[in-house]
Design an enzyme around this catalytic site. Structure first.
Site, PDB file in Angstrom:
ATOM      1  N   ASP A  12       0.056 -18.937  -4.330  1.00  0.00           N
ATOM      2  CA  ASP A  12      -0.044 -17.931  -3.283  1.00  0.00           C
ATOM      3  C   ASP A  12       1.261 -17.122  -3.313  1.00  0.00           C
ATOM      4  O   ASP A  12       2.279 -17.588  -3.842  1.00  0.00           O
ATOM      5  CB  ASP A  12      -0.236 -18.629  -1.934  1.00  0.00           C
ATOM      6  CG  ASP A  12      -0.206 -17.674  -0.762  1.00  0.00           C
ATOM      7  OD1 ASP A  12      -0.886 -16.634  -0.827  1.00  0.00           O
ATOM      8  OD2 ASP A  12       0.508 -17.966   0.217  1.00  0.00           O
ATOM      9  N   SER A  64      -3.506 -10.648  -0.093  1.00  0.00           N
ATOM     10  CA  SER A  64      -2.891  -9.360   0.192  1.00  0.00           C
ATOM     11  C   SER A  64      -3.346  -8.273  -0.769  1.00  0.00           C
ATOM     12  O   SER A  64      -3.559  -8.512  -1.950  1.00  0.00           O
ATOM     13  CB  SER A  64      -1.371  -9.498   0.110  1.00  0.00           C
ATOM     14  OG  SER A  64      -0.752  -8.232   0.207  1.00  0.00           O
ATOM     15  N   ASP A  78       0.936 -22.063   1.504  1.00  0.00           N
ATOM     16  CA  ASP A  78       1.664 -22.345   2.746  1.00  0.00           C
ATOM     17  C   ASP A  78       0.786 -22.204   3.978  1.00  0.00           C
ATOM     18  O   ASP A  78       1.240 -22.490   5.082  1.00  0.00           O
ATOM     19  CB  ASP A  78       2.874 -21.413   2.889  1.00  0.00           C
ATOM     20  CG  ASP A  78       2.466 -19.981   3.160  1.00  0.00           C
ATOM     21  OD1 ASP A  78       1.579 -19.480   2.438  1.00  0.00           O
ATOM     22  OD2 ASP A  78       3.007 -19.374   4.102  1.00  0.00           O
ATOM     23  N   ARG A  87      -6.666  -8.663   5.343  1.00  0.00           N
ATOM     24  CA  ARG A  87      -6.057  -7.871   6.408  1.00  0.00           C
ATOM     25  C   ARG A  87      -7.035  -7.486   7.522  1.00  0.00           C
ATOM     26  O   ARG A  87      -6.739  -7.644   8.708  1.00  0.00           O
ATOM     27  CB  ARG A  87      -5.421  -6.613   5.827  1.00  0.00           C
ATOM     28  CG  ARG A  87      -4.547  -5.877   6.835  1.00  0.00           C
ATOM     29  CD  ARG A  87      -4.169  -4.481   6.334  1.00  0.00           C
ATOM     30  NE  ARG A  87      -3.889  -4.503   4.919  1.00  0.00           N
ATOM     31  CZ  ARG A  87      -4.140  -3.491   4.100  1.00  0.00           C
ATOM     32  NH1 ARG A  87      -4.659  -2.382   4.559  1.00  0.00           N
ATOM     33  NH2 ARG A  87      -3.868  -3.583   2.828  1.00  0.00           N
ATOM     34  N   ASP A 109       2.627 -14.636  -0.460  1.00  0.00           N
ATOM     35  CA  ASP A 109       3.340 -14.515   0.814  1.00  0.00           C
ATOM     36  C   ASP A 109       3.634 -15.898   1.400  1.00  0.00           C
ATOM     37  O   ASP A 109       2.715 -16.652   1.709  1.00  0.00           O
ATOM     38  CB  ASP A 109       2.511 -13.696   1.811  1.00  0.00           C
ATOM     39  CG  ASP A 109       2.246 -12.283   1.302  1.00  0.00           C
ATOM     40  OD1 ASP A 109       2.985 -11.822   0.411  1.00  0.00           O
ATOM     41  OD2 ASP A 109       1.303 -11.655   1.807  1.00  0.00           O
ATOM     42  N   GLY A 128      -2.553 -15.490   6.178  1.00  0.00           N
ATOM     43  CA  GLY A 128      -3.420 -16.002   5.121  1.00  0.00           C
ATOM     44  C   GLY A 128      -4.795 -15.376   5.044  1.00  0.00           C
ATOM     45  O   GLY A 128      -5.548 -15.649   4.115  1.00  0.00           O
ATOM     46  N   ASN A 167      -1.275  -5.941  -1.140  1.00  0.00           N
ATOM     47  CA  ASN A 167       0.063  -5.453  -1.501  1.00  0.00           C
ATOM     48  C   ASN A 167       0.763  -6.369  -2.490  1.00  0.00           C
ATOM     49  O   ASN A 167       1.981  -6.274  -2.649  1.00  0.00           O
ATOM     50  CB  ASN A 167       0.926  -5.340  -0.245  1.00  0.00           C
ATOM     51  CG  ASN A 167       0.457  -4.217   0.660  1.00  0.00           C
ATOM     52  OD1 ASN A 167       0.446  -3.068   0.259  1.00  0.00           O
ATOM     53  ND2 ASN A 167       0.050  -4.567   1.864  1.00  0.00           N
TER      54      ASN A 167
END
Ligand SMILES: [Mg+2]
Length: 263
Positions: free
Chosen positions: A22, A143, A201, A68, A24, A65, A145
């Site tokens: 992952d 994401s 996470d 968006r 972020d 997680g 991004n």
């Protein structure tokens, strides 16, 4: 026995040909940038609806997680606010779930551009040790991004396979906690799930690792809590990904510095 300089993966990762990270919260502390951007987005929106003010606890409860738009919908629902879903092509000014998501993205991009992001040193150390050991690595992120975040963190060159929110949308892959994005990354690397590790996470992320029957699901506790991550599917939880480097690295380094171990 050949001496291998530098950190190497610990025996915990033996038999695992690929590690799927992952982004972020695992490779980069992007949450700081995201939390800043979400607060800037929702503070005026919630005030306009007369709802309870946005706080950082909302980020972990409703947004972290998730894709968006799902995060926007979930946060609004927590305040009893119902907006039309809209369309991903909605302008950032639109009062729709997609419009708010696009508005948040514009804020995030600006914060990322102006502040940058420094990756977790322990995570970079593990990634580099895995690559040096001939293991495959990929990034799997909800994401949209992921590419600019990897670039801002200086990590782009390390990851040939990135399955992010844009890839998932283009291929109609369901987001986490479904296992599909992780399975897609493993397939791109040519590694079966049972020989691949998922590193996450977030609750939804370790859940997708469990749902995909991956060989190992590692939780990184950045605030979710070890018990929570294990309850949602982690096989083990670490505080820092440097914990997955071989234990004798310091001894090796010391020996080398001391000159007591001939090279
Ligand atoms: Mg994460």
């Amino acid at each position: 026995m050949p001496f291998s300089p530098g950190p190497r993966p610990s025996s915990t990762l033996d038999g695992m040909d690929a590690v799927l990270f992952d982004l972020d919260g695992v490779l980069t502390p992007t949450a700081v940038v995201h939390m800043h951007a979400w607060a800037r987005l929702f503070t005026p929106v919630l005030a306009a609806h007369g709802a309870a003010p946005y706080s950082d606890a909302d980020y972990f409860a409703f947004i972290d997680g998730k894709p968006r738009y799902d995060g926007v919908h979930s946060l609004l629902a927590s305040r009893g606010i119902e907006l039309p879903w809209g369309d991903p092509s909605d302008a950032p000014e639109a009062e729709t779930v997609c419009g708010l998501g696009n508005r948040k993205n514009a804020v995030f991009t600006e914060v990322l551009r102006t502040e940058g992001v420094t990756p977790y040193p322990g995570s970079v150390a593990l990634v580099d040790a895995l690559i040096a050991a001939g293991r495959r690595v990929a990034v799997v992120s909800s994401s949209r991004n992921a590419v600019p975040v990897l670039a801002a963190a200086g990590l782009t060159d390390r990851f040939g396979v990135v399955v992010d929110g844009l890839v998932a949308a283009a291929r109609a892959l369901p987001g986490k906690p479904a296992p599909d994005t992780y399975l897609d990354a493993a397939a791109q690397l040519g590694v079966p799930a049972e020989r691949a590790v998922v590193v996450e996470d977030a609750e939804s992320g370790v859940a997708s690792g469990r749902a995909g029957d991956f060989g190992l699901v590692v939780g990184v506790d950045r605030g979710a809590g070890a018990a929570t991550l294990i309850a949602h599917g982690a096989d083990l939880v670490v505080q820092d990904l440097a914990d997955l480097l071989a234990d004798d690295v310091e001894t090796q380094t010391t020996d080398t510095i001391d000159g007591s171990t001939p090279l």
